[in-house]
Design a protein around this motif. Sequence first.
Motif, PDB file in Angstrom:
ATOM      1  N   LYS A  37     -12.223  -4.916  -4.347  1.00 30.97           N
ATOM      2  CA  LYS A  37     -10.993  -4.364  -4.834  1.00 30.97           C
ATOM      3  C   LYS A  37      -9.575  -4.223  -5.115  1.00 30.97           C
ATOM      4  N   LEU A  38      -9.685  -4.377  -3.681  1.00 29.78           N
ATOM      5  CA  LEU A  38      -8.135  -4.936  -3.844  1.00 29.78           C
ATOM      6  C   LEU A  38      -7.343  -6.123  -3.462  1.00 29.78           C
TER       7      LEU A  38
ATOM      8  N   VAL B  61      -4.166  -6.635  -6.346  1.00 27.98           N
ATOM      9  CA  VAL B  61      -3.273  -6.882  -5.409  1.00 27.98           C
ATOM     10  C   VAL B  61      -2.914  -8.760  -6.393  1.00 27.98           C
TER      11      VAL B  61
ATOM     12  N   LEU C  42      -7.218   1.221   0.180  1.00 29.87           N
ATOM     13  CA  LEU C  42      -8.777   0.067  -0.593  1.00 29.87           C
ATOM     14  C   LEU C  42      -8.931  -0.418   0.203  1.00 29.87           C
ATOM     15  N   HIS C  43      -8.489  -0.501   1.511  1.00 31.06           N
ATOM     16  CA  HIS C  43      -9.508  -1.349   2.269  1.00 31.06           C
ATOM     17  C   HIS C  43     -10.621  -1.333   2.567  1.00 31.06           C
TER      18      HIS C  43
ATOM     19  N   CYS D  50       1.156  -0.804   0.342  1.00 30.11           N
ATOM     20  CA  CYS D  50      -0.120  -0.339   0.008  1.00 30.11           C
ATOM     21  C   CYS D  50       0.683   1.443   0.105  1.00 30.11           C
TER      22      CYS D  50
ATOM     23  N   CYS E 169      -6.208  -6.576   6.602  1.00 30.70           N
ATOM     24  CA  CYS E 169      -6.914  -5.129   5.499  1.00 30.70           C
ATOM     25  C   CYS E 169      -8.590  -5.330   5.076  1.00 30.70           C
TER      26      CYS E 169
ATOM     27  N   TYR F  14       0.423  -5.995   3.635  1.00 35.59           N
ATOM     28  CA  TYR F  14      -0.555  -5.541   3.613  1.00 35.59           C
ATOM     29  C   TYR F  14      -0.825  -6.581   5.076  1.00 35.59           C
TER      30      TYR F  14
ATOM     31  N   GLY G 155      -9.016  -7.357   2.882  1.00 32.19           N
ATOM     32  CA  GLY G 155      -9.222  -7.152   1.326  1.00 32.19           C
ATOM     33  C   GLY G 155      -7.714  -8.422   0.676  1.00 32.19           C
TER      34      GLY G 155
ATOM     35  N   LEU H 149       0.146   0.297  -4.510  1.00 34.56           N
ATOM     36  CA  LEU H 149      -1.001   0.358  -4.437  1.00 34.56           C
ATOM     37  C   LEU H 149      -1.805   1.107  -3.766  1.00 34.56           C
TER      38      LEU H 149
END
Length: 228
Positions: A49-50, A54, A43-44, A16, A75, A72, A78, A39
């Motif tokens: 989407k995360l 990833v 996004l969490h 992240c 999260c 990460y 995610g 990224l």
Amino acid sequence: MAESTMREGRRVVIACRVMEPELSQVLAEGAEDVEILYLDQALHRTPAKLLGLVQEKIDQVSLTASRIVLGYGLCSNGVVGVTARQQGLLIPRCHDCIALFLGSPSRYQEVFREKPGTYYLTPGWVAEKKDPLGILEEYVPRYGRETAQWVIEEELKHYTHIALIDTGVEEMAPIRERAMETAAVLKKQYEEISGSLEYFRELIHGPYSEEKFLRLHPGGKFTQEMFL
């Protein structure tokens, strides 16, 4: 696949962007043949989407990397479902990234037990305005100022403190000013706590101890139960 049998190649960390100040400092200390792919922050808030992003990054580097490490924690689930490729996969053994900024999962648990109702800010969150004030500003066009204020206060109503983590990598004066403003706007108590770069150093250099990292074998998928 054991690390001793892995082919030569670059090591890749997928992280992240909130960690960029700290990881950049660690790289400046000396880290050869390590590539960091960032990224977007926050996004969490959209775990599905995360997960997709990833996995996309993992797949992009799976043919050339000797080792892949995720920057990460769990999260908001995610990373649940992320699949390792031929290198296997390493991920910090923590529910969110705050443990990384504090130096270890055990340090995070210690701080959490002392003040469980704490919302943590880091230099990266504040600098990129992904903090509560930034979220408040995102809400204003949608709800109007008064309702946006009410919404953010409702989202954070269970928190009693705003704590800024000082990892020693940024000029703190403007970051501190913003963090203190956040606490004032949300009517929370403000404090600062010392962070650490040790977990970030291990993210890049290893040794990836069982206490701090989960190891996924080739073809395996991360599950929520692994983080318990």
